[in-house]
Design an enzyme around this catalytic site. Structure first.
Site, short mmCIF file in Angstrom:
data_model
loop_
_atom_site.label_atom_id
_atom_site.label_comp_id
_atom_site.label_asym_id
_atom_site.label_seq_id
_atom_site.Cartn_x
_atom_site.Cartn_y
_atom_site.Cartn_z
N CYS A 121 -10.42 9.91 8.74
CA CYS A 121 -8.94 9.49 8.31
C CYS A 121 -8.01 10.32 8.91
O CYS A 121 -8.12 11.55 9.08
CB CYS A 121 -9.04 9.78 6.73
N CYS B 209 -11.29 13.79 5.14
CA CYS B 209 -12.32 12.88 5.50
C CYS B 209 -12.54 12.72 7.04
O CYS B 209 -11.48 12.71 7.58
CB CYS B 209 -12.44 11.49 4.76
N CYS C 297 -4.35 4.09 8.22
CA CYS C 297 -3.61 5.28 7.56
C CYS C 297 -3.14 6.49 8.29
O CYS C 297 -3.90 7.05 9.06
CB CYS C 297 -4.12 5.80 6.28
N CYS D 126 -3.06 15.27 2.87
CA CYS D 126 -4.30 15.12 1.97
C CYS D 126 -5.03 16.17 2.30
O CYS D 126 -5.31 16.55 3.48
CB CYS D 126 -4.70 13.71 2.42
N CYS E 286 0.82 -1.17 0.22
CA CYS E 286 -0.11 0.11 -0.10
C CYS E 286 0.82 0.94 -0.02
O CYS E 286 1.68 1.44 0.95
CB CYS E 286 -0.89 -0.01 1.46
N1 SAH Z 1 -7.98 9.41 -1.12
C1 SAH Z 1 -8.31 8.04 -1.60
C2 SAH Z 1 -7.18 6.90 -1.16
C3 SAH Z 1 -6.65 7.06 0.10
S1 SAH Z 1 -7.79 6.47 1.37
C4 SAH Z 1 -9.53 7.46 -1.20
O1 SAH Z 1 -9.98 8.31 -0.54
O2 SAH Z 1 -10.03 6.75 -1.51
C5 SAH Z 1 -7.66 4.70 0.98
C6 SAH Z 1 -8.83 3.82 1.75
O3 SAH Z 1 -8.68 3.70 3.04
C7 SAH Z 1 -10.26 4.64 1.59
O4 SAH Z 1 -11.30 3.73 1.26
C8 SAH Z 1 -10.58 5.12 3.10
O5 SAH Z 1 -11.85 5.02 3.20
C9 SAH Z 1 -9.73 3.90 3.89
N2 SAH Z 1 -9.27 4.76 5.17
C10 SAH Z 1 -9.05 5.81 5.52
N3 SAH Z 1 -8.89 5.92 7.02
C11 SAH Z 1 -9.28 4.71 7.41
C12 SAH Z 1 -9.81 4.26 8.80
N4 SAH Z 1 -9.43 5.05 9.88
N5 SAH Z 1 -10.33 3.27 9.09
C13 SAH Z 1 -10.73 2.27 8.00
N6 SAH Z 1 -10.43 2.89 6.46
C14 SAH Z 1 -9.86 4.09 6.37
#
Ligand code: SAH
Length: 368
Positions: free
Chosen positions: A116, A113, A336, A109, A102
Site C-alpha cells: 500500500c 502494509c 490509494c 497511515c 472513497c
Molecule cells: N486501513 C484500512 C483501509 C484502507 S485500505 C484497511 O486496511 O482495510 C482499503 C483497501 O484498499 C484495503 O483492503 C487494501 O487492501 C486495499 N489496497 C490498498 N493498497 C492497494 C493496492 N496497491 N492495490 C489494491 N488494493 C489496495
C-alpha cells in the site's frame, strides 16, 4: 489553527452560539449550510456581524478540491488540501445505483502494509470528523448535489488512506455527522468501513449503533504470511479477528466482508484458496478479491486476469460467496495514495524545502 465548525453536531453548535450570545436555533441553519458546502460568506441567512464573528473564530469547511482527474470509465479522482497544507485523495465511482465516494480517514497511515502506498511515510496525522466530512461535502457540491434526497454522493467507502479504527473517535463522529437527517443524511448502511483488523475497536464499533458494512482486509489465511504483508497481524491473529466479525454480525445483523488483494506468487495459490475456504465456510461473510494495483515503490506484482479468475473459481466451487472487484480508473492512478505521492514529489521538485509536517515520535509499524 482555528477550530473547524464542520467538526460539531447541532447540539455542540447550539452551545457555541449561546456562548457567543446568539440564538441557539441558528445552529440548525449553520449545520445545514455547512453540510451543503456554503462558506461563511455565502451564509446570507445569517446577519453580517454574526458571519464576521464566525469567520474570525472558526474555519468553515476545512478541505478544498485542488485537482481532479477523470477516467475514461467515469471514475474521478480528487486531491483535497486541508487548512494546514496537507493533501489527501478521494475517488468517486459511478454506478447505476448511485455514486460511491472513497474517503480517507488519516493523512498517511501507520499500518505499513507491504502493498500500500498510504503507509510509505507513516502516519502524519489523524483527520478530524469535520475534515473527513469535508471530503464528502466538497465532492457533493462539485456534483451539484444538495442535502438529503438531493445529495449526489449516495454511498461512502472508508478505503482511502488511513486506518479508520486507528482514528476511532473522529471516524465514529464523522459517521454520525454524515448520516444526520438535517444534513446529507447518508445512511450508515450505505457506508463501508474497511479495517486492517483492529480487534478491540471492532468490538467497540459493534456497540455504537452504527450498522456500517464492516470490511476487513485479510489478504492471507495464514497468520505468519499475513504478518509479512500486514505488520498489524503480529498484534491481532485471524483467530481473534473472526469472533470479532461474528460479534459484529450478532449485534448489528450485518454480514461482513473480507478484502483479499491478490499478489502474484505470494497469496494467490491453491493452498491459499483452500485454507481461505476452510476458514470462512459457513460464515455470514463475502470475499472481495482485488487485483493488486502495483505501487512503484513496492516490489510486488499483480496477478493476471486468468489467475484472478482461477482463484475466484476455487472459492465459488466451494460455495463461498465471493466476487472479483471490477477494475476502475486504472488509467488515473487507481491505487490509494498514488496521486498524492505524485503531487508531493512534483512539489518537492519545485521547492526542495522540508515537508510541512513533523513525523517524529509516531509508531509506524502498526503495532502498539
Ligand atoms: N486501513 C484500512 C483501509 C484502507 S485500505 C484497511 O486496511 O482495510 C482499503 C483497501 O484498499 C484495503 O483492503 C487494501 O487492501 C486495499 N489496497 C490498498 N493498497 C492497494 C493496492 N496497491 N492495490 C489494491 N488494493 C489496495
Amino acid at each position: 489553527m482555528k477550530p473547524c465548525l464542520a467538526d460539531y453536531n447541532i447540539e455542540e453548535l447550539k452551545q457555541i452560539l449561546i456562548e457567543m450570545g446568539e440564538k441557539p436555533f441558528r445552529a440548525g441553519q449553520i449545520f445545514k449550510s455547512l453540510h451543503a458546502g456554503l462558506s461563511f460568506d455565502e451564509m446570507t441567512d445569517l446577519s453580517k456581524p454574526l458571519r464576521a464573528q464566525l469567520k474570525e473564530k472558526f474555519i468553515d469547511i476545512p478541505a478544498r478540491i485542488i485537482e481532479t482527474i477523470k477516467s475514461v470509465d467515469g471514475t474521478e479522482k480528487f486531491l483535497f488540501a486541508f487548512s494546514d497544507g496537507n493533501v489527501i485523495e478521494g475517488v468517486l465511482m459511478r454506478y447505476k445505483y448511485g455514486n460511491t465516494l472513497c474517503v480517507s480517514s488519516q493523512i498517511g497511515c501507520r499500518m505499513n502494509c507491504a502493498f500500500c502506498a498510504s503507509g510509505l511515510e507513516g502516519l502524519i496525522r489523524n483527520l478530524s470528523a469535520g475534515e473527513i466530512l469535508s471530503e464528502v461535502i466538497c465532492v457533493n457540491k462539485y456534483l451539484q448535489g444538495g442535502l438529503g434526497e438531493k445529495r449526489k454522493v449516495t454511498n461512502i467507502v472508508m478505503m482511502g488512506s488511513g486506518e479508520p479504527l486507528d482514528n476511532y473517535d473522529n471516524v465514529t463522529k464523522f459517521l454520525r455527522l454524515v448520516s444526520a437527517k438535517e444534513g446529507l443524511n447518508i445512511s450508515v448502511r450505505n457506508i463501508s468501513l474497511s479495517t486492517s483488523g483492529l480487534v478491540n475497536k471492532m468490538y467497540d464499533l459493534a456497540n455504537e449503533n452504527l450498522p456500517v458494512n464492516l470490511t476487513v482486509s485479510l489478504h492471507s489465511p495464514f497468520d505468519d504470511e499475513r504478518a509479512l504483508i500486514m505488520p498489524v497481524a503480529k498484534k491481532w491473529s485471524i483467530k481473534e479477528i473472526l469472533p470479532a466479525c461474528d460479534n459484529f454480525f450478532k449485534v448489528t445483523g450485518r454480514r461482513y466482508i473480507f478484502e483479499y488483494v491478490l499478489i502474484n506468487g505470494n497469496n494467490d495459490t491453491k493452498r491459499h484458496a483452500d485454507a481461505l475456504i476452510n476458514l470462512l465456510k459457513g460464515k455470514p461473510c463475502h470475499v472481495n478479491l482485488i487485483r493488486l494495483n502495483e505501487v512503484k515503490e513496492k516490489n510486488l506484482k499483480t496477478v493476471t486476469d486468468k489467475e484472478a479468475y482461477r482463484f475466484l473459481g476455487i472459492l465459488e466451487k466451494a460455495s463461498l460467496s465471493a466476487t472479483l472487484r471490477r477494475r476502475m480508473g486504472d488509467d488515473i492512478d487507481g491505487a490509494c495514495g498514488q496521486l498524492r505521492r505524485r503531487y508531493l514529489s512534483e512539489k518537492d521538485k519545485q521547492n526542495s524545502n522540508e515537508m510541512p509536517y513533523d513525523n517524529a515520535g509516531v509508531n509506524n509499524d502498526g503495532v502498539n
